[in-house]
Design a protein around this motif. Structure first.
Motif, PDB file in Angstrom:
ATOM      1  N   VAL A 106      -5.898  73.885  43.526  1.00 52.93           N
ATOM      2  CA  VAL A 106      -7.173  74.129  42.613  1.00 52.93           C
ATOM      3  C   VAL A 106      -8.676  74.215  43.030  1.00 52.93           C
ATOM      4  O   VAL A 106      -9.272  75.065  43.579  1.00 52.93           O
ATOM      5  CB  VAL A 106      -7.091  73.514  41.319  1.00 52.93           C
ATOM      6  N   LEU A 110     -11.038  76.667  44.548  1.00 53.32           N
ATOM      7  CA  LEU A 110     -12.497  76.634  44.089  1.00 53.32           C
ATOM      8  C   LEU A 110     -13.549  76.731  45.018  1.00 53.32           C
ATOM      9  O   LEU A 110     -14.577  77.394  45.256  1.00 53.32           O
ATOM     10  CB  LEU A 110     -12.627  75.604  42.991  1.00 53.32           C
ATOM     11  N   THR A 153      -4.779  76.861  38.863  1.00 51.71           N
ATOM     12  CA  THR A 153      -4.971  78.145  39.635  1.00 51.71           C
ATOM     13  C   THR A 153      -4.774  79.564  38.847  1.00 51.71           C
ATOM     14  O   THR A 153      -5.826  80.291  39.017  1.00 51.71           O
ATOM     15  CB  THR A 153      -3.900  78.465  40.902  1.00 51.71           C
ATOM     16  N   LEU A 156      -8.141  79.414  36.693  1.00 51.95           N
ATOM     17  CA  LEU A 156      -9.218  79.960  37.621  1.00 51.95           C
ATOM     18  C   LEU A 156      -9.252  81.401  38.033  1.00 51.95           C
ATOM     19  O   LEU A 156     -10.374  81.904  37.748  1.00 51.95           O
ATOM     20  CB  LEU A 156      -9.191  79.095  39.134  1.00 51.95           C
TER      21      LEU A 156
END
Length: 249
Positions: A106, A110, A153, A156
Motif C-alpha cells: 500500500v 502510494l 491497494t 487506493l
C-alpha cells in the motif's frame, strides 16, 4: 515520436520482470525498480537500450522522491512491488508481518504514485496500474494480513480514479488469482519449498507471470480514453478463491 517511459516496481522477478520484458517489446523505455541491483542490471542488459536499472526501496518515501526528481518523464507507472508474508490465522498472526505487507503493498504504491503523478499528468495521457489480487476482493482463512493489504491497494486505485476524474491520467487495477512464480509462495512461507509447492499441487495450468504481463500490456496500450477499471484474472482451474480443480494421481 518520443519513446514513452514506463516505471515498473518489483521488477527484479516474477510479474514485474515479465511486465518489463513485455512493455519493452511494446516499444517502451522501461525503468526497472527494485531492491536487488544484480537482478535489475541483468534484466536491463537483456532488454538492451530499452531497460534502465534503478535500485530503490519503495517503502522509503525520501528515496522515492529523489528518484522521481531525477526522472525526465513518466507515461506509465506499474505499482507491482508487493508480496505476502505468512498464512497465520488472525489469533496468532505477527503484527510485524502485517505491517511489512502494508508498507510495501500500500504505502509503496502510494509513494510512487504521489512522486510521479506530476509527470504522469504532464504526459497528457498517463496511466497508473495497481497490481492488487483477488485476495483484495475475497478473504480466506489464514490470509487476513495479505487480504487487508491488497484491499488497501484496491481502495487506493478506486479512490485515485475518482480524484483524477478531470485529469489526463487513467487508473487501472489488475487483480490476479493463482499465479505460479519462482518466489511469491516461497517468500510467503519463509523459504519452505514444500509448503510453497503445495499451493499449486495438482493444478495443471496455473497462471504464469507472463499471463499477467500480457494483461498489463493490453490495458496500457488501449487508446488513452479507454480505462479498464478492474481486470480480474484467474486460471481456468480456479473458479473462485476456494474452488480450484486439482488433479490427483
Amino acid at each position: 515520436m518520443t519513446t514513452k517511459t514506463a516505471v515498473v516496481t518489483g521488477a527484479s522477478s516474477g510479474i514485474g520482470a515479465a511486465t518489463a520484458r513485455r512493455l519493452a517489446a511494446e516499444g517502451y523505455r522501461v525503468v526497472l525498480v527494485a531492491r536487488r541491483r544484480d537482478r535489475l542490471e541483468a534484466l536491463a542488459a537483456e532488454l538492451g537500450g530499452a531497460g534502465e536499472a534503478v535500485e530503490l526501496d519503495v517503502t522509503d518515501a525520501a528515496a522515492v522522491s529523489a528518484f522521481a526528481a531525477g526522472l525526465d518523464a513518466c507515461d506509465v507507472l506499474v505499482n507491482n512491488a508487493g508480496g505476502a508474508i505468512g498464512a497465520d490465522f488472525v489469533a496468532t498472526a505477527d503484527p510485524a508481518d502485517w505491517r511489512a505487507m502494508y508498507e510495501v503493498n500500500v504505502l509503496g504504491s502510494l509513494h510512487l504514485t504521489q512522486a510521479l503523478l506530476p509527470k504522469l499528468v504532464a504526459s497528457g495521457a498517463g496511466t497508473v496500474v495497481m497490481m492488487s489480487s483477488t485476495a483484495g476482493h475475497i478473504v480466506y482463512e489464514g490470509g487476513a494480513g495479505y487480504a487487508a493489504a491488497k484491499h488497501g491497494t484496491h481502495v487506493l486505485a478506486e479512490t485515485l480514479r475518482l480524484e483524477l476524474f478531470d485529469q489526463p491520467v487513467r487508473v487501472i487495477e489488475i487483480a490476479p488469482g493463482m499465479v505460479r512464480t519462482d518466489e511469491f509462495a516461497l517468500n510467503r512461507f519463509g523459504g519452505d519449498a514444500a509448503r510453497a509447492a503445495a499451493v499449486y499441487a495438482g493444478v495443471a495450468e496455473p497462471l504464469l507471470a507472463e499471463d499477467i504481463a500480457d494483461c498489463v500490456a493490453w490495458t496500457v496500450t488501449r487508446p488513452s480514453h479507454v480505462n479498464v477499471d478492474l481486470l480480474v484474472v484467474r486460471p481456468r482451474a480456479q473458479a473462485a478463491q476456494h474452488k480450484v480443480h486439482r488433479v490427483t494421481e
